[in-house]
Design a protein around this motif. Structure first.
Motif, mmCIF file in Angstrom:
data_model
loop_
_atom_site.group_PDB
_atom_site.id
_atom_site.type_symbol
_atom_site.label_atom_id
_atom_site.label_comp_id
_atom_site.label_asym_id
_atom_site.label_seq_id
_atom_site.Cartn_x
_atom_site.Cartn_y
_atom_site.Cartn_z
ATOM 1 N N ARG A 53 0.820 -1.215 0.000
ATOM 2 C CA ARG A 53 0.000 0.000 0.000
ATOM 3 C C ARG A 53 0.855 1.266 0.000
ATOM 4 O O ARG A 53 0.561 2.216 -0.737
ATOM 5 N N VAL A 54 1.901 1.316 0.827
ATOM 6 C CA VAL A 54 2.731 2.530 0.856
ATOM 7 C C VAL A 54 3.515 2.692 -0.451
ATOM 8 O O VAL A 54 3.719 3.823 -0.920
ATOM 9 N N VAL B 54 -1.950 4.766 3.192
ATOM 10 C CA VAL B 54 -0.667 5.066 3.831
ATOM 11 C C VAL B 54 -0.851 5.334 5.319
ATOM 12 O O VAL B 54 0.002 4.979 6.142
ATOM 13 N N LEU C 32 1.045 3.081 8.141
ATOM 14 C CA LEU C 32 1.976 3.686 9.090
ATOM 15 C C LEU C 32 1.546 3.438 10.533
ATOM 16 O O LEU C 32 2.367 3.099 11.388
ATOM 17 N N VAL D 273 8.404 0.366 5.931
ATOM 18 C CA VAL D 273 7.052 0.885 5.749
ATOM 19 C C VAL D 273 7.006 2.368 6.103
ATOM 20 O O VAL D 273 6.408 3.182 5.384
ATOM 21 N N CYS D 274 7.660 2.743 7.209
ATOM 22 C CA CYS D 274 7.677 4.159 7.623
ATOM 23 C C CYS D 274 8.422 5.023 6.611
ATOM 24 O O CYS D 274 7.969 6.131 6.277
ATOM 25 N N GLY E 102 6.347 5.308 3.387
ATOM 26 C CA GLY E 102 5.120 6.053 3.656
ATOM 27 C C GLY E 102 5.371 7.553 3.785
ATOM 28 O O GLY E 102 4.632 8.366 3.223
#
Length: 306
Positions: A122-123, A138, A142, A151-152, A155
């Motif tokens: 997704r990110v 996002v 997160l 991921v962070c 994002g």
């Protein structure tokens, strides 16, 4: 020529021996023997011939009168039945575990690695499409996986990829979530790298330009912590990084700053550290440092006087 038949004591004629021997010699099969019950017993030779000519054993009849299946079909049938029974058991266990859950709670039962992979997708989609996918993608990724640095990182990059108006629209929605302000603080503490702290500093600087209300102090703290991390992790400043650092410090202690922001900056001793970095730049003779001094001398000295 023929011997006359002998007469027995009872007066009957006795058959001659020669015709009797001739009949026995011409007989090919043994006549069927008669059992005690009066029925004929099958001869041994035809029985052996039937058993030798039969390729497969005839199906055995069980007590209920049904024929048993042969070995090969029986193996396939049992395997299919086992697979079907196993699938039904798995479905039954799943339904029993999730009967009382709402539909939105079902993803919680998925393996953690699968959930993380979904957040990662997704990110990346949000980043690669420039924010064409929903903002909730996002945000949820997160908030749900703040412990995952990749991921962070992706994002935050995706959020900052938006244009000014688009970015501010996203941030207006995000600052309404108290969890998001706490999220950016956690990211700085967990991942105090140069790139991560720079991303958080940029986002929180934009957030401070909005009317945050009760979220202001938390955002100021995150911005100050990120600014401290940028100064600590940057070995050589370029013009872009120095400009972003000045914008963050101005949002904290400048004309747009607040008393709470100034207290946080004072507690972390950020102005003294900024002055040290500025002195280092002034003492350098390379072209990049000279360009920074020429471009940002006035803005830097204004902030240092606060």
């Amino acid at each position: 020529d023929r011997v006359p038949p002998a007469v027995d004591e009872g007066g009957g004629e006795e058959e001659s021996v020669q015709p009797q021997a001739k009949m026995e010699g011409s007989q090919d099969r043994v006549p069927p023997a008669v059992d005690e019950g009066g029925g004929e017993e099958e001869s041994v030779q035809p029985q052996a011939k039937m058993e030798g000519s039969q390729d497969h054993a005839p199906p055995e009849v069980d007590g209920g009168g049904e024929e048993e299946e042969s070995d090969k079909p029986k193996v396939r049938t049992e395997g299919a039945e086992d697979l079907e029974n196993e699938s039904e058991a798995m479905v039954a266990v799943f339904e029993s575990e999730h009967d009382d859950q709402e539909e939105e709670d079902l993803p919680r039962g998925l393996p953690e690695e699968l959930l993380r992979f979904g957040a990662f997708i997704r990110v990346h989609r949000f980043f690669s499409t420039g924010g064409a996918s929903p903002l909730s993608d996002v945000k949820d990724a997160l908030l749900g996986h703040s412990e995952d640095p990749e991921v962070c990182l992706i994002g935050l990059r995706g959020l900052l990829k938006g244009q000014d108006e688009q970015l501010m629209g996203w941030l207006r929605q995000l600052v309404e979530e108290p969890e998001f302000v706490a999220l950016v603080r956690r990211i700085v503490v967990r991942f105090p790298t140069q790139e991560m702290t720079l991303l958080v500093m940029r986002i929180t600087t934009h957030m401070l330009s909005l009317q945050l209300g009760s979220q202001t102090e938390g955002t100021e703290e995150a911005c100050a912590m990120a600014s401290s991390g940028v100064m600590e992790n940057t070995q050589v400043f370029n013009g872009d990084t120095w400009e972003l650092l000045l914008e963050a410090m101005d949002a904290l202690v400048g004309s747009r700053g607040s008393d709470s922001g100034r207290r946080i900056v004072s507690r972390l001793d950020l102005l003294s550290r900024l002055e040290e970095e500025w002195e280092n730049i002034l003492n350098k003779t390379d072209a990049v440092s000279k360009l920074i001094v020429k471009t940002f001398k006035e803005d830097t000295e204004r902030i240092l006087k606060r």
